[in-house]
Design a protein around this motif. Sequence first.
Motif, PDB file in Angstrom:
ATOM      1  N   THR A  41       0.858  -1.194   0.081  1.00  0.00           N
ATOM      2  CA  THR A  41      -0.005  -0.034  -0.084  1.00  0.00           C
ATOM      3  C   THR A  41       0.940   1.180   0.090  1.00  0.00           C
ATOM      4  O   THR A  41       0.449   2.326  -0.015  1.00  0.00           O
ATOM      5  CB  THR A  41      -1.007  -0.044   1.487  1.00  0.00           C
ATOM      6  N   VAL A  43       3.125   4.070  -1.658  1.00  0.00           N
ATOM      7  CA  VAL A  43       3.087   4.583  -3.034  1.00  0.00           C
ATOM      8  C   VAL A  43       4.372   5.322  -3.579  1.00  0.00           C
ATOM      9  O   VAL A  43       5.375   5.669  -2.633  1.00  0.00           O
ATOM     10  CB  VAL A  43       1.825   5.473  -3.175  1.00  0.00           C
ATOM     11  N   GLY A  56       7.569   4.240  -0.149  1.00  0.00           N
ATOM     12  CA  GLY A  56       7.175   3.568  -1.220  1.00  0.00           C
ATOM     13  C   GLY A  56       8.317   4.071  -2.496  1.00  0.00           C
ATOM     14  O   GLY A  56       8.550   3.204  -3.148  1.00  0.00           O
ATOM     15  N   TYR A 234       0.594  -1.871  -6.558  1.00  0.00           N
ATOM     16  CA  TYR A 234       0.203  -0.748  -5.450  1.00  0.00           C
ATOM     17  C   TYR A 234      -1.285  -0.702  -5.086  1.00  0.00           C
ATOM     18  O   TYR A 234      -2.107  -0.857  -6.346  1.00  0.00           O
ATOM     19  CB  TYR A 234       0.770   0.475  -5.867  1.00  0.00           C
TER      20      TYR A 234
END
Length: 522
Positions: A41, A43, A56, A234
Motif C-alpha cells: 500500500t 506509493v 514507497g 500498488y
Amino acid sequence: MRSIRMRIMAIGAAVVVAGVGGWQLLPSDQAKKDPIAVGTTDVITSLDPAGAYDAGSWAIYNNVYQSLLTFRQGSTTPVPDAAKSCAFVGQKLTTYQCVMRDDISFSSGRKMTAEDVKYSFDRMLKIADKLGPAPLFSMLGSVQAQGDTVTFNLKSKDATFPSKLATGAGSIVDSSQYPANALRKDDSVVGSGPYLLKEYKKDASGAPVSASLEPNTGYKGAVTKQGMPITVRYFAEADQLNAAWQAKQVDVAHREMPPQVLAKLSPGADVRISTSPGYDIRQLTFNLKSSSPVSKTKVREAAAALVDRAALASNVYLGTVDPLFSVIPQGFTGHSTAFFDAYPKPDPVKAKSLLRSAGESLPVTFNMAYRKLGANGAEAEQIKTQLEKDGLFKVNLIAEPDWPKMQQNYAEGKYDAYTAGWLADFPDPDNFGAPLVGTGNSLHNNYSDKTVDDLIKSTQEFTDRGRAADDFKAIQEKVAQDVPLIPLWQGKNYVLGDKDVSGSQYLSDGTGVWRLWELGWI
C-alpha cells in the motif's frame, strides 16, 4: 523517512517464521521464470531521487539506483556499493572520501564517474524539493570530485554520515539525463542498480498501479545475487491488498495488511510469515505556525495529556503495535519514555487546567488530517474521541486518499495537525533527530529549538553511539516539553510470502532497504 519508513534494531533478534517446506530453499534451475508479484500500500511520490523522502519511493530506489554505500542483510554497518572504498579523513569527522569503482555504467550505457556523484548531491540540495530528502543532508557543505575520488565536506561533525549515504537520498543519477535545476518529469529511470525499471503504470489520477522490474545484468556492486523479474502492485487500501493476497494475485505482501488480518495470522502450509520487531513509528504532528490554533505549547501539552496510546494499540490495531512514549523508539540507543514520564495517564483535569492557563476558550477547535488507508481512519476517530472528551477540543478530521497530495499539503502548512508514520532510513537514533525535530525538519511543522539542534549536533560527534545516549535522552525530554508532535505507537514488521516463494524473510529489515533480489521461486 516518511511512510512514511523503519524496522526495530534488534537485527540480531530471531525472525519468527511460520510455514514449512522449502523456506530455506533456493530457486532451482527448473524454477519458473514468471515475475514474482509483490503487493504493497506504499506509493511512489517521485521516481526522481531528488523529489521523494518516503518509504514507497525509496523501496524502488533501493533496486534501480545505486548509492556509494549500502547495507547488507542483517548488518547495521554500511559497505561499498558504487564505491570501491569510503572513509573519514582524519579524526574530525568533517571530511569523508569515497573512491569510485571503475566498472559501473548507467542503464543509458554511459559510465558512472565521480562527477555524477557530485552532480547528484548538488542537484538534490539545489532543488531542495519540499518532498525531497535534502533535510537529511543539512550538514553537507560541499562535494568535490577529482579523478575517481569524491570528497564530502561537512559543516559539522557527523559520525552517521556513511549511513546517510547508504539511503535512497544517496541515489546516484546520470548527470546527462537528469536536469540540474528541476525534477525529471517522465516516468522512466536511468540508474545502475540491481534492477531496471521496464514499465511503470499509473491510473487516471496519477496514482501508481504497478512497476515492472527486470534484473540488470550489467550491475556491479555489493549485491552478488541476481534476482527474478518482479512486478510491484500498488493498492490504495489495505483491504484491497488483503483481497489480492487471498485471491493469490500477489505472491508477497508487505505494508500494510489490515490489523484484523495480522492479528489472526497463524502458521500454515500455504503461507510463510516473517515477523520482526518493527520501528515503524507513528505520530500526531502539530503545525506550530503562529496562526494555528495549536501554536501554543500549553495547548499541545493538553492534547498530550489526553492521548490514550493503550486504547489505540488494543482497540484499533488489535495488539499488532505497541504504545510509544518517545520520538526515539525501543531498540535504539538512548530510547526513553519521556512522554510517559510527563503524561503517565490520560488526565482531563490536567488538560483543562493547561488550556485555561493558556487563556483558551473551550473547546479549542483545529483540523487534523490523515491518509485514508487501512486503520488510519479508525485511529483518527479514536484520537478525536479522546481529545474531545469533556468538551476540551473540537477536532475536524480531513481524510486524504492521495498520499503525495497530503505530503504537499502539510509541507505547505494546510493542516493544524496530521497523523503519519515514519520508517527509519538507517538504523541509528539520529534518524529520529534532525529529520523529525530539527530545524527545517521533513515534517514541515515549523518547530525549531536551539537546544534540540545543539543536542542533535552533539549526538553526531560520536562514532561510539553509546556515548551519545544521554544527549538522545535530553532531546526526547525537550520534545516532551515542547510537544511539536505526540508519539503514538511503534509497529512490527510483517512480510507474507506464498509457499512457492523463497527469500521473503529477507525482503525487509531495519536498514530501510527493500531487497527484491532476494525473492525467488522454489
